[in-house]
Write a protein that holds these residues in place. Structure first.
Motif, PDB file in Angstrom:
ATOM      1  N   MET A   1      11.157   6.422  -4.209  1.00  0.00           N
ATOM      2  CA  MET A   1       9.436   5.656  -3.844  1.00  0.00           C
ATOM      3  C   MET A   1       9.905   4.718  -2.571  1.00  0.00           C
ATOM      4  O   MET A   1      10.556   3.494  -2.579  1.00  0.00           O
ATOM      5  CB  MET A   1       9.406   5.369  -5.277  1.00  0.00           C
ATOM      6  N   ASP A  41      -3.826   9.720  -5.525  1.00  0.00           N
ATOM      7  CA  ASP A  41      -2.782  11.418  -5.539  1.00  0.00           C
ATOM      8  C   ASP A  41      -1.345  11.077  -4.677  1.00  0.00           C
ATOM      9  O   ASP A  41      -0.647  11.371  -5.175  1.00  0.00           O
ATOM     10  CB  ASP A  41      -4.509  12.240  -4.559  1.00  0.00           C
ATOM     11  N   VAL A  43       0.022   8.826  -4.910  1.00  0.00           N
ATOM     12  CA  VAL A  43       1.156   7.321  -6.182  1.00  0.00           C
ATOM     13  C   VAL A  43       1.572   9.078  -6.242  1.00  0.00           C
ATOM     14  O   VAL A  43       2.862   8.852  -7.062  1.00  0.00           O
ATOM     15  CB  VAL A  43       0.649   6.748  -6.588  1.00  0.00           C
ATOM     16  N   ARG A  44       0.604   9.887  -6.994  1.00  0.00           N
ATOM     17  CA  ARG A  44       1.072  11.002  -8.100  1.00  0.00           C
ATOM     18  C   ARG A  44       2.082  11.825  -7.229  1.00  0.00           C
ATOM     19  O   ARG A  44       3.010  12.351  -8.621  1.00  0.00           O
ATOM     20  CB  ARG A  44      -0.241  12.039  -8.963  1.00  0.00           C
ATOM     21  N   GLY A  46       4.380  11.318  -4.916  1.00  0.00           N
ATOM     22  CA  GLY A  46       5.324  10.403  -4.933  1.00  0.00           C
ATOM     23  C   GLY A  46       5.660   9.482  -3.195  1.00  0.00           C
ATOM     24  O   GLY A  46       6.686   9.185  -2.467  1.00  0.00           O
ATOM     25  N   GLU A  49       4.154   3.571  -3.304  1.00  0.00           N
ATOM     26  CA  GLU A  49       4.912   3.297  -4.889  1.00  0.00           C
ATOM     27  C   GLU A  49       3.465   2.868  -5.593  1.00  0.00           C
ATOM     28  O   GLU A  49       3.402   2.981  -6.461  1.00  0.00           O
ATOM     29  CB  GLU A  49       5.289   1.804  -4.410  1.00  0.00           C
ATOM     30  N   ASP A  74      -3.122  13.863 -13.796  1.00  0.00           N
ATOM     31  CA  ASP A  74      -1.495  13.044 -14.347  1.00  0.00           C
ATOM     32  C   ASP A  74      -2.223  11.452 -14.538  1.00  0.00           C
ATOM     33  O   ASP A  74      -2.463  11.072 -13.636  1.00  0.00           O
ATOM     34  CB  ASP A  74      -0.550  13.164 -13.323  1.00  0.00           C
ATOM     35  N   LEU A  76      -1.664   7.991 -14.889  1.00  0.00           N
ATOM     36  CA  LEU A  76      -1.616   6.343 -13.603  1.00  0.00           C
ATOM     37  C   LEU A  76      -1.506   5.183 -15.014  1.00  0.00           C
ATOM     38  O   LEU A  76      -2.341   5.190 -15.346  1.00  0.00           O
ATOM     39  CB  LEU A  76      -2.429   6.821 -12.692  1.00  0.00           C
ATOM     40  N   GLY A 181      -0.092   1.939 -10.409  1.00  0.00           N
ATOM     41  CA  GLY A 181       1.228   3.064  -9.751  1.00  0.00           C
ATOM     42  C   GLY A 181       1.795   3.743 -11.311  1.00  0.00           C
ATOM     43  O   GLY A 181       0.682   4.678 -11.655  1.00  0.00           O
ATOM     44  N   ARG A 182       2.288   4.912 -10.699  1.00  0.00           N
ATOM     45  CA  ARG A 182       2.805   5.464 -12.365  1.00  0.00           C
ATOM     46  C   ARG A 182       3.299   4.853 -13.587  1.00  0.00           C
ATOM     47  O   ARG A 182       3.715   4.065 -13.703  1.00  0.00           O
ATOM     48  CB  ARG A 182       4.505   6.545 -12.060  1.00  0.00           C
ATOM     49  N   PRO A 183       3.340   5.347 -14.927  1.00  0.00           N
ATOM     50  CA  PRO A 183       3.449   5.036 -16.024  1.00  0.00           C
ATOM     51  C   PRO A 183       4.864   4.293 -16.160  1.00  0.00           C
ATOM     52  O   PRO A 183       6.062   5.227 -15.382  1.00  0.00           O
ATOM     53  CB  PRO A 183       3.313   6.345 -16.630  1.00  0.00           C
TER      54      PRO A 183
END
Length: 310
Positions: A1, A41, A43-44, A46, A49, A74, A76, A181-183
């Protein structure tokens, strides 16, 4: 990342100013994006970060663009929030005076915060929205508009001058920004936290919203944001964006989320994170009967009776 943060750009936005107040921002590459959607998007897929975007202001409430992006797509998660006091400057090209301004621009969220000033000082000016306040300044620089409402700090960046400063219809106006960020596993609780969720009702019946809110109320959990957003499934179909006091590791909050999971069609967890408006010392006392110790005691009491341990 990649060690980078996306943010609502271009350079010179209030978003960038708020982002730079985070200590970790000094160790990341900060990349401006043209919209909230494109930043999230990034972040989604990649490319970043995390993303830093506005989510609420004290004049108009939730920023619908951001809320809708967190509701759809997706999943977040929110990890941090920042509050920034907001006042606007009217930025123009050198030589422009108030009498020569026929068109103005800014981000849509800015309009409710300068509406009265605009009516009093430029009643005939045509307003058109821009992707961000700094983007509005860029468009003025290019000659597309006569003036832009933006931060005074953006003037030098775009070769403009601040014709008027300190513009705001509401005293002490603030905007809340979030780092998304991502979960992943939430950060440890601080004692002054906030939990964000999105709730979809299972069906439409009298008292549906009361049932959802009751899961918080019966556990002494105060709400700080409640906003309905259309689901896109037709008129009258809404989901609810909620910010509640507390952390998912708190027994009262976890118990409320279990209750909501049972009665809702869907629950989207958006994170538990430190509140920016207060410190631990400023957290309100818990409602009687809602501490972790009291939840544990109640569970133990039920277990004893279940086991026949009188």
């Amino acid at each position: 990342m990649p060690a980078s943060y996306a943010y609502l750009g271009p350079e010179g936005t209030f978003t960038e100013v708020a982002l730079r107040t985070l200590p970790e921002a000094a160790t990341r590459e900060l990349i401006p994006y043209v919209s909230v959607q494109s930043a999230l998007d990034a972040v989604r897929v990649g490319d970043a970060e995390a993303a830093f975007v506005p989510i609420e202001n004290s004049v108009e409430g939730g920023i619908t663009t951001t809320l809708d992006e967190l509701v759809a797509g997706d999943p977040l998660m929110i990890y941090r929030e920042v509050l920034l006091s907001i006042t606007f400057a009217l930025l123009v090209r050198p030589g422009t005076e108030l009498s020569g301004i026929k068109t103005v621009t800014a981000h849509p969220a800015a309009q409710p915060q300068v509406r009265n000033w605009l009516r009093a000082n430029l009643p005939d000016a045509l307003w058109e929205s821009s992707a961000s306040n700094a983007d509005g300044a860029r468009l003025v620089q290019e000659g597309r508009y006569d003036a832009a409402f933006a931060g005074e700090f953006a003037a030098a960046r775009y070769g403009l001058r601040a014709l008027e400063t300190g513009i705001h219809d509401a005293e002490n106006a603030q905007t809340r920004f979030v780092l998304v960020g991502r979960p992943a596993r939430p950060a440890a609780p601080t004692g002054a936290d906030k939990t964000s969720v999105v709730l979809w009702q299972r069906d439409d019946h009298p008292g549906t919203l009361r049932d959802l809110l009751g899961e918080f109320a019966t556990r002494g959990i105060n709400l700080m944001l409640l906003q309905s957003r259309p689901t896109g499934a037709g008129i009258g179909n809404y989901c609810f964006c909620v910010d509640a006091e507390g952390h998912i590791s708190d027994r009262r909050v976890a118990d409320a989320l279990r209750g909501l999971k049972r009665i809702c069609l869907e629950v989207r967890y958006l994170g538990s994170y430190p509140r920016a408006d207060i410190g631990v010392d400023g957290a309100r006392p818990l409602h009687p009967g809602t501490s972790d110790a009291e939840f544990t005691e109640a569970s133990d009491w039920v277990a004893r009776w279940q086991d026949g341990r009188f």
